[in-house]
Design a protein around this motif. Sequence first.
Motif, short mmCIF file in Angstrom:
data_model
loop_
_atom_site.label_atom_id
_atom_site.label_comp_id
_atom_site.label_asym_id
_atom_site.label_seq_id
_atom_site.Cartn_x
_atom_site.Cartn_y
_atom_site.Cartn_z
N ALA A 1 -5.31 1.22 18.77
CA ALA A 1 -4.11 2.04 18.63
C ALA A 1 -3.10 1.33 17.74
CB ALA A 1 -3.48 2.32 20.00
N GLN A 2 -2.59 2.08 16.77
CA GLN A 2 -1.57 1.57 15.85
C GLN A 2 -0.47 2.61 15.72
OE1 GLN A 2 -4.84 1.14 12.99
NE2 GLN A 2 -3.99 -0.84 12.43
N ARG B 1 -12.15 -2.54 -6.98
CA ARG B 1 -11.93 -2.91 -5.58
C ARG B 1 -10.73 -2.18 -4.97
NH1 ARG B 1 -10.62 -8.22 -8.11
NH2 ARG B 1 -8.39 -8.69 -7.81
N VAL B 2 -9.72 -1.88 -5.77
CA VAL B 2 -8.56 -1.15 -5.25
C VAL B 2 -8.95 0.28 -4.89
CG1 VAL B 2 -6.30 -0.17 -5.87
CG2 VAL B 2 -6.82 -2.57 -6.37
N LEU B 3 -9.73 0.93 -5.77
CA LEU B 3 -10.14 2.30 -5.48
C LEU B 3 -11.06 2.34 -4.25
CD1 LEU B 3 -10.15 5.27 -6.21
CD2 LEU B 3 -12.06 4.83 -7.76
N ALA B 4 -11.96 1.38 -4.14
CA ALA B 4 -12.86 1.35 -2.99
C ALA B 4 -12.09 1.19 -1.69
CB ALA B 4 -13.88 0.22 -3.14
N ARG B 5 -11.07 0.34 -1.70
CA ARG B 5 -10.27 0.17 -0.47
C ARG B 5 -9.51 1.44 -0.14
NH1 ARG B 5 -9.08 -5.47 -2.22
NH2 ARG B 5 -7.07 -4.78 -3.07
N ALA B 6 -8.97 2.10 -1.16
CA ALA B 6 -8.22 3.34 -0.92
C ALA B 6 -9.12 4.42 -0.33
CB ALA B 6 -7.58 3.83 -2.21
N VAL B 7 -10.34 4.54 -0.86
CA VAL B 7 -11.29 5.52 -0.33
C VAL B 7 -11.64 5.18 1.12
CG1 VAL B 7 -13.63 6.43 -0.53
CG2 VAL B 7 -12.22 6.15 -2.58
N ARG B 8 -11.84 3.91 1.41
CA ARG B 8 -12.16 3.51 2.78
C ARG B 8 -11.00 3.82 3.72
NH1 ARG B 8 -11.68 -0.97 6.15
NH2 ARG B 8 -10.75 -2.28 4.55
N TYR B 9 -9.77 3.53 3.29
CA TYR B 9 -8.61 3.85 4.14
C TYR B 9 -8.57 5.34 4.45
CZ TYR B 9 -6.88 -0.82 2.84
OH TYR B 9 -6.73 -2.16 2.65
N TYR B 10 -8.90 6.15 3.45
CA TYR B 10 -8.88 7.60 3.66
C TYR B 10 -9.96 8.02 4.64
CZ TYR B 10 -8.67 12.59 2.67
OH TYR B 10 -8.54 13.96 2.80
N THR B 11 -11.17 7.54 4.45
CA THR B 11 -12.28 7.97 5.30
C THR B 11 -12.10 7.48 6.74
OG1 THR B 11 -13.63 6.02 4.76
CG2 THR B 11 -13.86 7.97 3.35
N GLU B 12 -11.41 6.37 6.92
CA GLU B 12 -11.18 5.83 8.26
C GLU B 12 -9.86 6.33 8.85
OE1 GLU B 12 -11.53 1.59 8.03
OE2 GLU B 12 -13.67 1.65 7.59
N GLN B 13 -9.25 7.31 8.22
CA GLN B 13 -8.01 7.92 8.72
C GLN B 13 -6.88 6.89 8.82
OE1 GLN B 13 -9.69 10.88 8.22
NE2 GLN B 13 -8.43 11.71 9.85
N ARG B 14 -6.84 5.96 7.89
CA ARG B 14 -5.81 4.93 7.93
C ARG B 14 -4.60 5.26 7.06
NH1 ARG B 14 -7.52 0.36 10.41
NH2 ARG B 14 -9.76 0.20 10.82
N ALA B 15 -4.75 6.17 6.10
CA ALA B 15 -3.67 6.51 5.18
C ALA B 15 -3.07 7.86 5.56
CB ALA B 15 -4.19 6.55 3.75
N ILE B 16 -1.78 7.85 5.88
CA ILE B 16 -1.08 9.06 6.29
C ILE B 16 0.10 9.27 5.36
CG2 ILE B 16 0.06 10.27 8.19
CD1 ILE B 16 -1.30 8.37 10.13
N LEU B 17 0.22 10.47 4.83
CA LEU B 17 1.32 10.77 3.92
C LEU B 17 2.66 10.74 4.65
CD1 LEU B 17 -0.28 13.64 1.83
CD2 LEU B 17 0.63 11.50 0.91
N ASN B 18 3.66 10.20 3.96
CA ASN B 18 5.02 10.13 4.49
C ASN B 18 5.99 10.43 3.35
OD1 ASN B 18 7.31 9.64 6.04
ND2 ASN B 18 7.21 7.42 5.79
N GLY B 19 6.07 11.71 2.95
CA GLY B 19 6.91 12.08 1.81
C GLY B 19 6.34 11.51 0.53
N VAL C 1 -0.07 3.14 5.81
CA VAL C 1 -1.45 2.68 5.79
C VAL C 1 -1.64 1.69 6.92
CG1 VAL C 1 -3.27 1.54 4.48
CG2 VAL C 1 -1.61 3.00 3.30
N PHE C 2 -2.41 2.08 7.92
CA PHE C 2 -2.70 1.23 9.06
C PHE C 2 -3.89 0.35 8.70
CE2 PHE C 2 -0.69 4.84 11.43
CZ PHE C 2 0.40 4.11 11.92
N LEU C 3 -3.63 -0.93 8.40
CA LEU C 3 -4.68 -1.83 7.98
C LEU C 3 -5.48 -2.32 9.19
CD1 LEU C 3 -2.70 -3.96 5.38
CD2 LEU C 3 -4.16 -1.97 4.97
N ASP C 4 -6.76 -2.68 8.94
CA ASP C 4 -7.58 -3.20 10.04
C ASP C 4 -7.46 -4.69 10.12
OD1 ASP C 4 -8.73 -3.62 7.59
OD2 ASP C 4 -10.72 -2.87 8.13
#
Length: 296
Positions: free
Chosen positions: A46-47, A270-288, A293-296
């Motif tokens: 939980a984050q 590597r930046v794009l790969a991390r961004a895609v992973r954050y998206y697929t793991e539901q870590r990136a949430i829009l805020n305006g 980004v909830f990092l692991d």
Amino acid sequence: MSAASVNGTAATGGFRTLTLSCVNRPGIVAAISHKLFELGANITEAQQFDDTESGKFFMRVVFSPFEGWKPERLIPEISALAAEFGMTWTIKENARPTRVILMVSKFDHCLVDLLYRWRVGELAIEPVGIIANHPASVYEGVDFCGIPFHYLPVTGSTKAVQETLVLQLVEETGTELVVLARYMQILSNEMAAKLSGRCINIHHSFLPGFKGARPYHQAHERGVKLIGATAHFVTHDLDEGPIIEQDVERISHADTPEDLIRKGRDIERRVLARAVRYYTEQRAILNGRKTIVFLD
């Protein structure tokens, strides 16, 4: 107004991720935790984040079935709770890969990297199409692994038609995320709006300092000491969407423009790969104009 996006079914087992955002008020964490407990779920991660500037609350919860698991009640009861708090929310089954379309122009380094990470199981994606504005012969030697390849050239006069075809493919394939893997075309405002929140772009981080052609050569001429890359959600503002991930690398006076290009491509991958992973793991949430980004 609340909005929900539910991926997968509530009837199967396995881990799920719940993300939510709403106006902050006391009792949100307690309500979510108690509801999941009532449904027979066990919270494993939980984050949360309270944005004092906007007054909004953000949360990401990973949970799995436990004793007394009631899958048929999951969506209705989370929906009711979301309505009570005015939440925007999603639930995703972690085992189900995200359906992705990859868009590319001449440079294929980001495309090849994403395909490799998918093949070895590093990225939980399901590539359902590759869209390019160059013919397949340009990518000789690239293994598309049987992924449908769509050559959709685009010019100023054909842009509207080409984008209509892209959106048709997105709809027909059930695409959840469009990745501009160095797709060197500007999306129209209409296209960006239709893909809002589900389209990621990558570019070098010289903007707005070094615009136009040969940015690495421009940077070399100015003697820059850091180069980097930025991955962001696509909006109608060119290269100014909410940032998901960034990285930099120090360079020296001994580096040539070619060195900068080589190192820059590595950072972009590597930046794009991390961004895609954050998206697929539901870590990136829009805020305006920003992201949480909830990092692991």
